[in-house]
Structures are given as structure tokens and as C-alpha cells.
Design a protein around this motif. Structure first.
Motif, PDB file in Angstrom:
ATOM      1  N   TYR A 186     -98.872  33.054  13.535  1.00 57.98           N
ATOM      2  CA  TYR A 186     -99.854  33.923  13.713  1.00 57.98           C
ATOM      3  C   TYR A 186    -101.761  33.757  12.963  1.00 57.98           C
ATOM      4  CZ  TYR A 186     -95.653  37.114  12.264  1.00 57.98           C
ATOM      5  OH  TYR A 186     -94.021  37.695  12.772  1.00 57.98           O
ATOM      6  N   GLU A 187    -101.674  32.641  13.143  1.00 61.68           N
ATOM      7  CA  GLU A 187    -102.942  32.001  13.454  1.00 61.68           C
ATOM      8  C   GLU A 187    -103.515  32.537  12.506  1.00 61.68           C
ATOM      9  OE1 GLU A 187    -104.980  32.826  17.711  1.00 61.68           O
ATOM     10  OE2 GLU A 187    -103.855  30.836  18.659  1.00 61.68           O
ATOM     11  N   ILE A 188    -103.238  31.975  11.237  1.00 61.25           N
ATOM     12  CA  ILE A 188    -103.542  32.324   9.825  1.00 61.25           C
ATOM     13  C   ILE A 188    -104.061  31.287   9.752  1.00 61.25           C
ATOM     14  CG2 ILE A 188    -102.652  34.604   9.900  1.00 61.25           C
ATOM     15  CD1 ILE A 188    -100.913  32.740   7.485  1.00 61.25           C
ATOM     16  N   GLY A 189    -104.959  29.860   9.712  1.00 57.87           N
ATOM     17  CA  GLY A 189    -104.660  28.805   9.413  1.00 57.87           C
ATOM     18  C   GLY A 189    -104.656  27.800   9.765  1.00 57.87           C
ATOM     19  N   TRP A 190    -104.833  26.558   9.288  1.00 53.03           N
ATOM     20  CA  TRP A 190    -104.799  25.122   9.909  1.00 53.03           C
ATOM     21  C   TRP A 190    -103.518  24.601   9.692  1.00 53.03           C
ATOM     22  CZ3 TRP A 190    -109.375  28.298   9.360  1.00 53.03           C
ATOM     23  CH2 TRP A 190    -110.088  28.057  10.604  1.00 53.03           C
ATOM     24  N   ASN A 191    -102.837  23.789  10.353  1.00 57.11           N
ATOM     25  CA  ASN A 191    -101.502  22.821   9.947  1.00 57.11           C
ATOM     26  C   ASN A 191    -102.412  21.156   9.618  1.00 57.11           C
ATOM     27  OD1 ASN A 191     -99.550  24.264   8.652  1.00 57.11           O
ATOM     28  ND2 ASN A 191     -99.466  24.379  10.906  1.00 57.11           N
ATOM     29  N   TYR A 192    -101.796  20.486   8.100  1.00 56.20           N
ATOM     30  CA  TYR A 192    -102.451  19.244   8.978  1.00 56.20           C
ATOM     31  C   TYR A 192    -101.555  18.182   8.688  1.00 56.20           C
ATOM     32  CZ  TYR A 192    -103.236  18.781   3.903  1.00 56.20           C
ATOM     33  OH  TYR A 192    -103.633  19.218   2.716  1.00 56.20           O
ATOM     34  N   PRO A 193    -101.833  17.334   9.237  1.00 55.41           N
ATOM     35  CA  PRO A 193    -100.166  16.454   9.399  1.00 55.41           C
ATOM     36  C   PRO A 193    -100.340  15.365   7.233  1.00 55.41           C
ATOM     37  CG  PRO A 193    -101.438  15.313  10.601  1.00 55.41           C
ATOM     38  CD  PRO A 193    -102.098  16.415  10.511  1.00 55.41           C
ATOM     39  N   PRO A 194     -98.790  15.421   6.794  1.00 51.89           N
ATOM     40  CA  PRO A 194     -99.518  14.968   5.216  1.00 51.89           C
ATOM     41  C   PRO A 194     -99.826  13.899   5.249  1.00 51.89           C
ATOM     42  CG  PRO A 194     -96.776  16.250   6.091  1.00 51.89           C
ATOM     43  CD  PRO A 194     -98.218  16.109   7.164  1.00 51.89           C
ATOM     44  N   LYS A 195    -100.196  14.111   3.957  1.00 51.35           N
ATOM     45  CA  LYS A 195    -101.724  12.368   4.077  1.00 51.35           C
ATOM     46  C   LYS A 195    -102.107  11.889   4.939  1.00 51.35           C
ATOM     47  CE  LYS A 195     -97.291  10.791   0.425  1.00 51.35           C
ATOM     48  NZ  LYS A 195     -98.156  11.634  -0.393  1.00 51.35           N
ATOM     49  N   SER A 196    -102.368  12.897   5.753  1.00 56.84           N
ATOM     50  CA  SER A 196    -103.461  12.035   7.404  1.00 56.84           C
ATOM     51  C   SER A 196    -105.221  12.887   6.584  1.00 56.84           C
ATOM     52  CB  SER A 196    -102.999  12.573   8.158  1.00 56.84           C
ATOM     53  OG  SER A 196    -103.709  12.108   9.171  1.00 56.84           O
ATOM     54  N   SER A 197    -105.692  11.784   5.447  1.00 62.26           N
ATOM     55  CA  SER A 197    -106.839  12.905   5.299  1.00 62.26           C
ATOM     56  C   SER A 197    -107.337  12.885   6.880  1.00 62.26           C
ATOM     57  CB  SER A 197    -107.896  11.433   4.367  1.00 62.26           C
ATOM     58  OG  SER A 197    -107.082   9.968   4.784  1.00 62.26           O
ATOM     59  N   VAL A 210     -96.639  19.127  -7.852  1.00 62.22           N
ATOM     60  CA  VAL A 210     -95.652  19.438  -6.563  1.00 62.22           C
ATOM     61  C   VAL A 210     -97.307  19.129  -5.752  1.00 62.22           C
ATOM     62  CG1 VAL A 210     -94.546  20.825  -7.509  1.00 62.22           C
ATOM     63  CG2 VAL A 210     -96.528  21.910  -6.940  1.00 62.22           C
ATOM     64  N   TYR A 211     -98.791  19.118  -6.071  1.00 65.08           N
ATOM     65  CA  TYR A 211     -99.476  18.931  -4.788  1.00 65.08           C
ATOM     66  C   TYR A 211     -99.631  17.932  -4.585  1.00 65.08           C
ATOM     67  CZ  TYR A 211     -99.427  24.210  -6.510  1.00 65.08           C
ATOM     68  OH  TYR A 211     -99.802  25.481  -6.780  1.00 65.08           O
ATOM     69  N   ASP A 212    -100.499  17.731  -3.224  1.00 62.95           N
ATOM     70  CA  ASP A 212    -101.551  16.085  -2.775  1.00 62.95           C
ATOM     71  C   ASP A 212    -102.165  16.217  -2.896  1.00 62.95           C
ATOM     72  OD1 ASP A 212    -101.814  13.522  -1.699  1.00 62.95           O
ATOM     73  OD2 ASP A 212    -101.482  14.626   0.140  1.00 62.95           O
ATOM     74  N   PHE A 213    -102.688  16.400  -3.529  1.00 64.23           N
ATOM     75  CA  PHE A 213    -104.469  16.724  -3.938  1.00 64.23           C
ATOM     76  C   PHE A 213    -105.195  14.994  -4.384  1.00 64.23           C
ATOM     77  CE2 PHE A 213    -103.862  20.164  -7.138  1.00 64.23           C
ATOM     78  CZ  PHE A 213    -104.564  20.891  -5.764  1.00 64.23           C
ATOM     79  N   GLU A 214    -104.257  14.450  -3.869  1.00 59.85           N
ATOM     80  CA  GLU A 214    -104.851  13.178  -2.915  1.00 59.85           C
ATOM     81  C   GLU A 214    -105.722  12.448  -1.617  1.00 59.85           C
ATOM     82  OE1 GLU A 214    -105.570   9.874  -5.160  1.00 59.85           O
ATOM     83  OE2 GLU A 214    -104.218   9.651  -6.733  1.00 59.85           O
ATOM     84  N   THR A 215    -105.305  13.098  -1.103  1.00 60.02           N
ATOM     85  CA  THR A 215    -104.822  13.375   0.390  1.00 60.02           C
ATOM     86  C   THR A 215    -106.923  14.013   0.505  1.00 60.02           C
ATOM     87  OG1 THR A 215    -103.560  13.117   1.133  1.00 60.02           O
ATOM     88  CG2 THR A 215    -104.685  14.202   3.034  1.00 60.02           C
ATOM     89  N   ILE A 216    -106.251  15.064  -0.371  1.00 59.18           N
ATOM     90  CA  ILE A 216    -107.758  15.997  -0.443  1.00 59.18           C
ATOM     91  C   ILE A 216    -108.906  15.182  -0.703  1.00 59.18           C
ATOM     92  CG2 ILE A 216    -108.528  18.489  -1.362  1.00 59.18           C
ATOM     93  CD1 ILE A 216    -106.396  18.351   0.989  1.00 59.18           C
ATOM     94  N   LYS A 217    -108.640  14.284  -1.476  1.00 58.24           N
ATOM     95  CA  LYS A 217    -110.273  13.253  -1.931  1.00 58.24           C
ATOM     96  C   LYS A 217    -110.280  12.157  -1.090  1.00 58.24           C
ATOM     97  CE  LYS A 217    -110.609   9.392  -5.407  1.00 58.24           C
ATOM     98  NZ  LYS A 217    -109.793   8.322  -5.960  1.00 58.24           N
ATOM     99  N   LYS A 218    -109.652  12.024  -0.485  1.00 58.26           N
ATOM    100  CA  LYS A 218    -109.824  10.942   0.207  1.00 58.26           C
ATOM    101  C   LYS A 218    -110.301  11.366   1.323  1.00 58.26           C
ATOM    102  CE  LYS A 218    -106.007   8.344  -0.766  1.00 58.26           C
ATOM    103  NZ  LYS A 218    -104.588   7.640   0.158  1.00 58.26           N
ATOM    104  N   LEU A 276    -105.341  26.144   5.235  1.00 57.66           N
ATOM    105  CA  LEU A 276    -105.462  24.770   5.329  1.00 57.66           C
ATOM    106  C   LEU A 276    -103.761  24.480   4.508  1.00 57.66           C
ATOM    107  CD1 LEU A 276    -109.032  23.078   4.277  1.00 57.66           C
ATOM    108  CD2 LEU A 276    -107.425  23.278   6.006  1.00 57.66           C
ATOM    109  N   SER A 277    -103.017  23.750   5.139  1.00 56.04           N
ATOM    110  CA  SER A 277    -101.603  22.895   4.924  1.00 56.04           C
ATOM    111  C   SER A 277    -100.977  22.229   4.973  1.00 56.04           C
ATOM    112  CB  SER A 277    -100.573  24.113   4.249  1.00 56.04           C
ATOM    113  OG  SER A 277     -99.430  23.891   4.408  1.00 56.04           O
ATOM    114  N   PRO A 278    -100.314  21.040   4.493  1.00 58.74           N
ATOM    115  CA  PRO A 278     -99.394  20.011   5.147  1.00 58.74           C
ATOM    116  C   PRO A 278     -98.017  20.442   5.104  1.00 58.74           C
ATOM    117  CG  PRO A 278    -100.016  19.195   2.781  1.00 58.74           C
ATOM    118  CD  PRO A 278    -100.338  21.130   3.006  1.00 58.74           C
ATOM    119  N   LYS A 314     -96.988  19.015  -1.158  1.00 58.96           N
ATOM    120  CA  LYS A 314     -95.695  17.764  -1.247  1.00 58.96           C
ATOM    121  C   LYS A 314     -94.271  18.498  -0.110  1.00 58.96           C
ATOM    122  CE  LYS A 314     -97.314  14.901  -5.106  1.00 58.96           C
ATOM    123  NZ  LYS A 314     -96.675  14.640  -6.150  1.00 58.96           N
ATOM    124  N   ASN A 315     -94.244  17.632   1.302  1.00 57.48           N
ATOM    125  CA  ASN A 315     -93.264  18.808   1.874  1.00 57.48           C
ATOM    126  C   ASN A 315     -91.657  18.089   1.192  1.00 57.48           C
ATOM    127  OD1 ASN A 315     -93.910  19.201   4.356  1.00 57.48           O
ATOM    128  ND2 ASN A 315     -95.747  18.309   4.134  1.00 57.48           N
TER     129      ASN A 315
END
Length: 418
Positions: A355-366, A247-255, A341-343, A317-318
């Protein structure tokens, strides 16, 4: 008040103290602390460790009885054998319930498994017992709710799971209350599966929904944020804790890590956990030296490691099951004082933003994730601020006392109104 908690797939008191308590244990202890009696009805087969529990009589805690229902067990989480196990388990549950003389004031039932919940619903209907269905995951939707799934394949899978969809319709139509980690997921299950005609004819009422987040147990050890962490400009440490699943997208993290490494920006990723996709995830990070696999860690080890980390990673994954949900990983990270850190879109996105408890990043956008990480490194005060926000949100909204006091109050209110 006598409460039956029907819950599979979780540790029980009889399993000892080495495993972290989840919904069944936490709710039962909260109920007993308020003077109520509890019976946890679960399965002899222990899902997490794929073994059979032994005699439990000597392990019972005052006010909490534990009853185990037999089933054949299974080795793989995704298998025909597991489906067979759930059907036998549910049949044995039916025999167990029908053999009883005493009935509870209320039933609190973990969903899934679907078959287990259906038997519980039917029994509560026959005996006129108020019942709450606790929806933690969207079954059977989770089998076709995939990213970029072929529409024809999706409809075919939905056809294969038609019996389970019918079971879910019966559950949503005959229950009195539906709860879940967020009210969004409870309402989605109700709106997607309730047959209003059935509800009106058989129950003469509409199921009501309410949220009940799944939060960590009470702890003696508290997180302190006044400890001085290493400078993120020297090396940014990121932590992931959880079951290693697909259920996780680690490919984007790798890139992203590869881009940062090429820019000579120092970063370390610590991945703690085990699971069915462990080898696949390890292969993703093969030859990347600044990614470390720690294996399974307990809560104390998680606290110790978190004190040396700046951020927590939740690369889901979304899919609707997570967009509508508040998985316990987010609450665990908040309890550790780690910004997330979450997509994920949906509820988690709004929570992080509000609540400003982290950062959102767009899915699959390394590339965007890299820019966010560079900005974090260059503005270390943001880490401290969002770390404080995360821990504050946990203490004021998602700690054990607040969540389970509200849940016990709700169960008392339901029984008092009968």
C-alpha cells in the motif's frame, strides 16, 4: 444475543474517560449499538496502573454490565508474583462462572493470559457455549522467541514453560474459533498448538480462524492532511509513540542519528511513552541533543504532535509475535496520516510495500536507514503521497466502523449457526 467478553489488562468503562478504549470497550459498544447485551468479565486488579478497581455498579453503561474478579495483584510485569496472580485470578474466575445460572449465546475471550483462557475454554466446553479466542500475542512463545537466542537456552526455556504449552494445546484444540489482529497469527497459534486428535474426539470439528484487527475508537477529531508542514529539508521530524519496552531496537536508530548528525543533516526524534525499558532507552540516546522524550501523551496530544511530524517510527525487533501481527501502533500511525519507518519482516513488511504507506529498512542496518532518510528528505513529495496512502488505508480498511461491523457480523453468524 448475550455476549460475554472475558478480557484482562485493558481499561474498562468504570475506569472513566481519561484512558483510551481498547478491544473490550470497543467491541462491547459496537455490540450494544446493534441491540445486543454484553457482560465484560475482567479483573479487579488494573494491569496498566497496578492498582485495584473499586465498586463499579454506578459506572455501568446501558446494555453493558461489568463484573470484576479478584486476584492478589503484582508490581512487576515479569515476576513470579504475576504468575501467582494469574493462577488465583483463574481459580476465582472458575468459581464465578460455575455459580451462574444464566449462560451467554457466545463467549469472546482475550488471550493471553493463558490460565484465564483455559478456564473459559473448559467452561464453554462443559456448557456447550460457542467460544472465540482472541489471540493478541503468542504466549508462551514470546518467552523464547528472541533474536539470536542460544538454541540450548531456547530449549531449556521451552521445557520450563511446558505446563503453559500444554494449556495452549488444550485451548487451541477445544476452541470453536480463533481470531487475532491478522489471520496469520490466528493460524500460527492453531497450527502450532492444536491437537487434531483432541479436536476430533472432543469437539468433532476443526477450529476456524478469521482476522479482527485492533483499531482505535471512533473519534470526533479527524486528521487533516491539507495543513502545511515544515519543510523536511530544513528538519525532518520523526515520531515514536508507545510503551518503552525491550521489544524495540533503538540501537540502530541511535547509530543512524549519529551518522546524520555528522553529515550535518537536521533531524529530530520525538519519543512519547513510558515503560519498563524507559531508563535503558534514555541511556541509549544520552548526549544526543536532537532526541526528545515527551513522556506519556494522550490521543489529542498525539494528534497535535503528529501535525508537525513527517514520519512515524516502529523499530520492532524481528520476532514471530510481531512478524505475524498487526500491532495497533501501525494502525495508530495510519490514523494520524504518518508514513511508517519499520525493520519488521512478514505481514508488516508486505503491508507497507503493497500500500506504499511508509518505508521498510533492513534490521540493524543503520547505513541503509540513513540512505533511506536522506532520500526521503530529498524527495518531500514522497512523504505527502505515502501520508495520503496511510490515511486512506486506515479509512477504507482499518477504521472502527468497518472492523467492528465485520466482527459483530461474525459473532452473529456464529450464534445463528448453532
Amino acid at each position: 444475543m448475550l455476549v460475554w467478553i472475558l478480557q484482562t489488562g485493558e481499561p474498562l468503562n468504570c475506569d472513566g474517560n481519561q484512558l483510551r478504549p481498547m478491544r473490550a470497550i470497543n467491541l462491547s459498544k459496537a455490540l450494544v449499538s446493534r441491540g445486543h447485551k454484553v457482560e465484560i468479565i475482567s479483573t479487579r486488579f488494573f494491569h496498566q496502573e497496578k492498582r485495584f478497581r473499586k465498586n463499579i455498579k454506578k459506572n455501568n453503561i446501558t446494555g453493558i454490565k461489568e463484573t470484576l474478579v479478584d486476584s492478589p495483584g503484582y508490581k512487576s510485569n515479569i515476576s513470579v508474583r504475576r504468575l501467582f496472580d494469574h493462577h488465583i485470578l483463574s481459580f476465582n474466575l472458575l468459581i464465578n462462572l460455575l455459580s451462574r445460572d444464566e449462560k451467554p449465546d457466545i463467549m469472546f475471550v482475550g488471550f493471553p493470559p493463558i490460565e484465564w483462557s483455559l478456564i473459559s475454554i473448559c467452561y464453554s466446553f462443559l456448557k456447550s457455549i460457542p467460544i472465540v479466542i482472541d489471540v493478541k500475542d503468542l504466549w508462551p512463545d514470546i518467552f523464547w522467541d528472541k533474536e539470536n537466542i542460544n538454541p540450548v537456552k531456547k530449549e531449556f526455556i521451552k521445557f520450563l514453560f511446558l505446563p503453559y504449552r500444554i494449556y495452549s494445546i488444550l485451548i487451541a484444540s477445544l476452541t470453536d474459533f480463533i481470531t487475532g489482529p491478522t489471520e496469520l497469527i490466528a493460524k500460527y497459534f492453531k497450527n502450532n498448538y492444536q491437537n487434531k486428535f483432541l479436536s476430533k474426539i472432543l469437539k468433532n470439528q476443526d477450529p476456524r480462524t478469521f482476522p479482527s484487527p485492533i483499531v482505535p475508537p471512533k473519534e470526533e477529531e479527524r486528521i487533516k492532511l491539507d495543513l502545511i508542514k515544515s519543510d523536511p529539508k530544513e528538519c525532518l521530524n520523526i515520531l515514536f509513540i508507545g510503551s518503552l519496552m525491550s521489544v524495540y531496537d533503538f540501537e540502530t536508530i541511535k547509530k543512524s542519528i549519529q551518522i546524520l548528525n555528522n553529515k550535518k543533516i537536521k533531524i529530530k526524534l520525538f519519543i512519547a511513552g513510558r515503560g519498563g525499558s524507559e531508563n535503558y532507552i534514555k541511556d541509549i540516546f544520552n548526549h544526543i541533543e536532537n532526541v526528545y522524550f515527551l513522556g506519556w501523551i494522550n490521543r489529542k496530544e498525539a494528534i497535535d504532535i503528529s501535525l508537525n511530524c513527517h514520519l512515524a517510527l516502529a523499530p520492532y525487533k524481528n520476532i514471530k509475535n510481531y512478524e505475524l501481527n498487526l500491532v495497533n501502533k501501525y494502525i495508530d500511525y495510519m490514523s494520524l496520516g504518518l508514513p511508517i519507518l519499520s525493520p519488521l519482516e512478514g505481514f508488516p513488511y508486505e503491508l507497507i510495500n503493497k500500500y506504499e504507506i511508509g518505508w521498510n529498512y533492513p534490521p540493524k542496518s543503520s547505513s541503509t536507514l540513513v540512505r533511506i532518510i536522506i532520500d526521503i528528505i530529498e524527495s518531500p513529495n514522497k512523504i505527502k503521497l505515502r501520508s495520503e496512502n496511510a490515511l486512506r488505508l486506515f479509512k477504507t480498511k482499518y477504521n472502527f466502523e468497518i472492523v467492528y461491523d465485520q466482527l459483530v457480523n461474525k459473532l452473529e453468524q456464529i450464534t445463528n449457526n448453532q
